[in-house]
Design an enzyme around this catalytic site. Structure first.
Site, PDB file in Angstrom:
ATOM      1  N   LYS A  64     -12.059  -9.270   8.649  1.00  0.00           N
ATOM      2  CA  LYS A  64     -12.379  -8.644   7.359  1.00  0.00           C
ATOM      3  C   LYS A  64     -13.446  -9.457   6.607  1.00  0.00           C
ATOM      4  CE  LYS A  64      -9.579  -5.066   7.583  1.00  0.00           C
ATOM      5  NZ  LYS A  64     -10.057  -3.673   7.605  1.00  0.00           N
TER       6      LYS A  64
ATOM      7  N   ASP B  97     -12.545   6.999  18.738  1.00  0.00           N
ATOM      8  CA  ASP B  97     -11.938   5.677  18.926  1.00  0.00           C
ATOM      9  C   ASP B  97     -13.059   4.672  18.682  1.00  0.00           C
ATOM     10  OD1 ASP B  97     -11.082   3.205  20.017  1.00  0.00           O
ATOM     11  OD2 ASP B  97      -9.711   4.216  21.395  1.00  0.00           O
TER      12      ASP B  97
ATOM     13  N   THR C 238       2.352   0.717   4.817  1.00  0.00           N
ATOM     14  CA  THR C 238       1.871   1.526   5.954  1.00  0.00           C
ATOM     15  C   THR C 238       2.394   0.877   7.240  1.00  0.00           C
ATOM     16  OG1 THR C 238      -0.136   0.238   6.362  1.00  0.00           O
ATOM     17  CG2 THR C 238      -0.319   2.055   4.759  1.00  0.00           C
TER      18      THR C 238
ATOM     19  N   TYR D 143      -7.187 -11.202  11.944  1.00  0.00           N
ATOM     20  CA  TYR D 143      -7.295 -10.162  10.912  1.00  0.00           C
ATOM     21  C   TYR D 143      -8.167 -10.638   9.749  1.00  0.00           C
ATOM     22  CZ  TYR D 143      -5.967  -6.465   7.639  1.00  0.00           C
ATOM     23  OH  TYR D 143      -6.008  -5.404   6.743  1.00  0.00           O
TER      24      TYR D 143
ATOM     25  N   ASN E 269     -12.492   2.969   8.006  1.00  0.00           N
ATOM     26  CA  ASN E 269     -11.118   2.639   7.603  1.00  0.00           C
ATOM     27  C   ASN E 269     -10.262   2.100   8.752  1.00  0.00           C
ATOM     28  OD1 ASN E 269      -8.530   3.138   5.884  1.00  0.00           O
ATOM     29  ND2 ASN E 269      -8.200   4.342   7.756  1.00  0.00           N
TER      30      ASN E 269
HETATM   31  P1  NAP Z   1      -2.329   2.150   9.484  1.00  0.00           P
HETATM   32  O1  NAP Z   1      -1.363   3.035   8.784  1.00  0.00           O
HETATM   33  O2  NAP Z   1      -1.865   1.327  10.628  1.00  0.00           O
HETATM   34  O3  NAP Z   1      -3.573   3.066   9.927  1.00  0.00           O
HETATM   35  C1  NAP Z   1      -4.590   2.542  10.725  1.00  0.00           C
HETATM   36  C2  NAP Z   1      -5.373   3.693  11.301  1.00  0.00           C
HETATM   37  O4  NAP Z   1      -6.406   3.159  12.128  1.00  0.00           O
HETATM   38  C3  NAP Z   1      -4.533   4.627  12.181  1.00  0.00           C
HETATM   39  O5  NAP Z   1      -4.958   5.936  12.000  1.00  0.00           O
HETATM   40  C4  NAP Z   1      -4.861   4.129  13.579  1.00  0.00           C
HETATM   41  O6  NAP Z   1      -4.697   5.123  14.575  1.00  0.00           O
HETATM   42  C5  NAP Z   1      -6.334   3.821  13.375  1.00  0.00           C
HETATM   43  N1  NAP Z   1      -6.892   3.025  14.467  1.00  0.00           N
HETATM   44  C6  NAP Z   1      -6.449   1.872  14.993  1.00  0.00           C
HETATM   45  N2  NAP Z   1      -7.241   1.493  16.008  1.00  0.00           N
HETATM   46  C7  NAP Z   1      -8.215   2.435  16.109  1.00  0.00           C
HETATM   47  C8  NAP Z   1      -9.317   2.621  16.963  1.00  0.00           C
HETATM   48  N3  NAP Z   1      -9.592   1.759  17.967  1.00  0.00           N
HETATM   49  N4  NAP Z   1     -10.111   3.689  16.778  1.00  0.00           N
HETATM   50  C9  NAP Z   1      -9.844   4.580  15.811  1.00  0.00           C
HETATM   51  N5  NAP Z   1      -8.798   4.484  14.984  1.00  0.00           N
HETATM   52  C10 NAP Z   1      -7.989   3.419  15.133  1.00  0.00           C
HETATM   53  O7  NAP Z   1      -3.009   1.119   8.480  1.00  0.00           O
HETATM   54  P2  NAP Z   1      -3.488   1.227   6.951  1.00  0.00           P
HETATM   55  O8  NAP Z   1      -2.695   0.247   6.205  1.00  0.00           O
HETATM   56  O9  NAP Z   1      -3.539   2.619   6.503  1.00  0.00           O
HETATM   57  O10 NAP Z   1      -4.946   0.622   7.099  1.00  0.00           O
HETATM   58  C11 NAP Z   1      -6.111   1.314   6.681  1.00  0.00           C
HETATM   59  C12 NAP Z   1      -7.147   0.286   6.280  1.00  0.00           C
HETATM   60  O11 NAP Z   1      -6.706  -0.422   5.113  1.00  0.00           O
HETATM   61  C13 NAP Z   1      -7.421  -0.779   7.324  1.00  0.00           C
HETATM   62  O12 NAP Z   1      -8.801  -1.077   7.345  1.00  0.00           O
HETATM   63  C14 NAP Z   1      -6.640  -1.981   6.823  1.00  0.00           C
HETATM   64  O13 NAP Z   1      -7.161  -3.198   7.301  1.00  0.00           O
HETATM   65  C15 NAP Z   1      -6.855  -1.810   5.332  1.00  0.00           C
HETATM   66  N6  NAP Z   1      -5.917  -2.530   4.475  1.00  0.00           N
HETATM   67  C16 NAP Z   1      -4.599  -2.202   4.486  1.00  0.00           C
HETATM   68  C17 NAP Z   1      -3.729  -2.888   3.649  1.00  0.00           C
HETATM   69  C18 NAP Z   1      -2.265  -2.573   3.602  1.00  0.00           C
HETATM   70  O14 NAP Z   1      -1.525  -3.301   2.902  1.00  0.00           O
HETATM   71  N7  NAP Z   1      -1.796  -1.532   4.293  1.00  0.00           N
HETATM   72  C19 NAP Z   1      -4.211  -3.892   2.791  1.00  0.00           C
HETATM   73  C20 NAP Z   1      -5.562  -4.192   2.814  1.00  0.00           C
HETATM   74  C21 NAP Z   1      -6.405  -3.503   3.656  1.00  0.00           C
HETATM   75  P3  NAP Z   1      -3.368   5.204  15.498  1.00  0.00           P
HETATM   76  O15 NAP Z   1      -2.383   6.057  14.726  1.00  0.00           O
HETATM   77  O16 NAP Z   1      -3.849   5.865  16.744  1.00  0.00           O
HETATM   78  O17 NAP Z   1      -2.869   3.822  15.705  1.00  0.00           O
END
Ligand code: NAP
Length: 244
Positions: free
Chosen positions: A171, A63, A202, A167, A90
């Site tokens: 970033k 975490d 996601t 957010y 990530n």
């Molecule tokens: P996601 O599906 O919500 O996944 C986020 C992950 O981070 C989950 O595994 C979550 O675990 C974990 N997490 C949250 N808080 C945490 C903590 N305190 N310690 C450890 N793990 C933690 O989101 P995603 O879209 O795949 O995001 C991945 C990355 O891509 C992020 O950095 C996000 O900012 C970036 N991003 C995403 C998008 C998009 O459009 N999706 C666009 C630009 C950038 P839990 O399952 O336990 O919650």
């Protein structure tokens, strides 16, 4: 690059991180799939091993807001592998009470920074001795186009109206961390880059993103697998340089 390479991806039980783990395992790396609790990590590893039983993927509890879990994870990697070749920062959140600067709940902004910015500092610092022990290491900070100051300032950006203070600023801070760490490590074998996955379906955005997770994982994966002549201190998206 010879020998087995060891990678760790934070927040990789689902979403883009999960796909990054799959991509690294496919390339033959040993990958530590991290989740906040054991059951999530185990379930995700089992799911990926359905692809191929030969994948070298191991579950790890981490975490990013809890220093004891980070220290325990680093100790595990030290004792088992003695080095870390690829760190993908990530894990991130998008808090419900985030919003425009005049209305965002301060607690939501703080909570966002705890994970998206301070969490990255904690994890990176804990693993840095192991990263420096690698003959050729990569740190990829999974950032966002929403963290680009240039795009935030551009009224014609397709995301001009998307301005959650917590957010986006977390970033932007992560991008600065990337620039500074790349500078600090400029004379080492460690390359530090920020990567924007792009708008991806996601849980983070209620699955409203327009890309698949495979597409979202592509640029972070590319930066995690950079050759030794690759760049450091960059921000990229879709295989190209992106404005800070
Ligand atoms: P996601 O599906 O919500 O996944 C986020 C992950 O981070 C989950 O595994 C979550 O675990 C974990 N997490 C949250 N808080 C945490 C903590 N305190 N310690 C450890 N793990 C933690 O989101 P995603 O879209 O795949 O995001 C991945 C990355 O891509 C992020 O950095 C996000 O900012 C970036 N991003 C995403 C998008 C998009 O459009 N999706 C666009 C630009 C950038 P839990 O399952 O336990 O919650």
């Amino acid at each position: 690059m010879s020998g087995t390479r060891v990678a760790l991806v934070t927040g990789s039980n689902k979403g883009i991180g999960f796909e990054i783990v799959r991509g690294l395992a496919k390339k033959g790396l040993t990958v530590l799939l991290c989740a906040r609790d054991t059951s999530k990590a185990d379930a995700a590893v089992r799911k990926l091993k359905e692809d191929s039983a030969s994948y070298q993927i191991f579950p790890l509890v981490l975490d990013v807001t809890k220093q004891d879990t980070i220290d325990a994870a680093a100790e595990y990697v030290r004792s088992r592998f003695g080095k870390l070749d690829v760190l993908v920062n990530n894990a991130a959140i998008y808090a419900a009470a985030d919003g425009l600067p005049g209305v965002a709940k301060v607690d939501a902004v703080i909570e966002t920074f705890e994970t998206n910015f301070f969490g990255v500092i904690r994890v990176t610092q804990a693993f840095l001795p192991l990263i420096k022990a690698s003959p050729s290491a990569r740190i990829v900070n999974v950032s966002s186009g929403l963290g680009s100051l240039a795009l935030n300032a551009d009224p014609n950006s397709p995301f001009a109206a998307v301005k959650p203070l917590g957010y986006n600023s977390s970033k932007a801070a992560l991008n600065l961390f990337t620039i500074q760490l790349a500078y600090e490590l400029r004379d080492t074998k460690v390359k530090v880059n920020a990567s924007n996955p792009g708008y991806t379906a996601t849980d983070l955005n209620g699955n409203s993103g327009t890309q698949t997770v495979e597409e979202g994982a592509a640029d972070p994966l590319r930066m995690a697998l950079l050759e030794d002549d690759g760049p450091t201190g960059t921000f990229t998206s879709d295989g190209a340089v992106f404005p800070w």
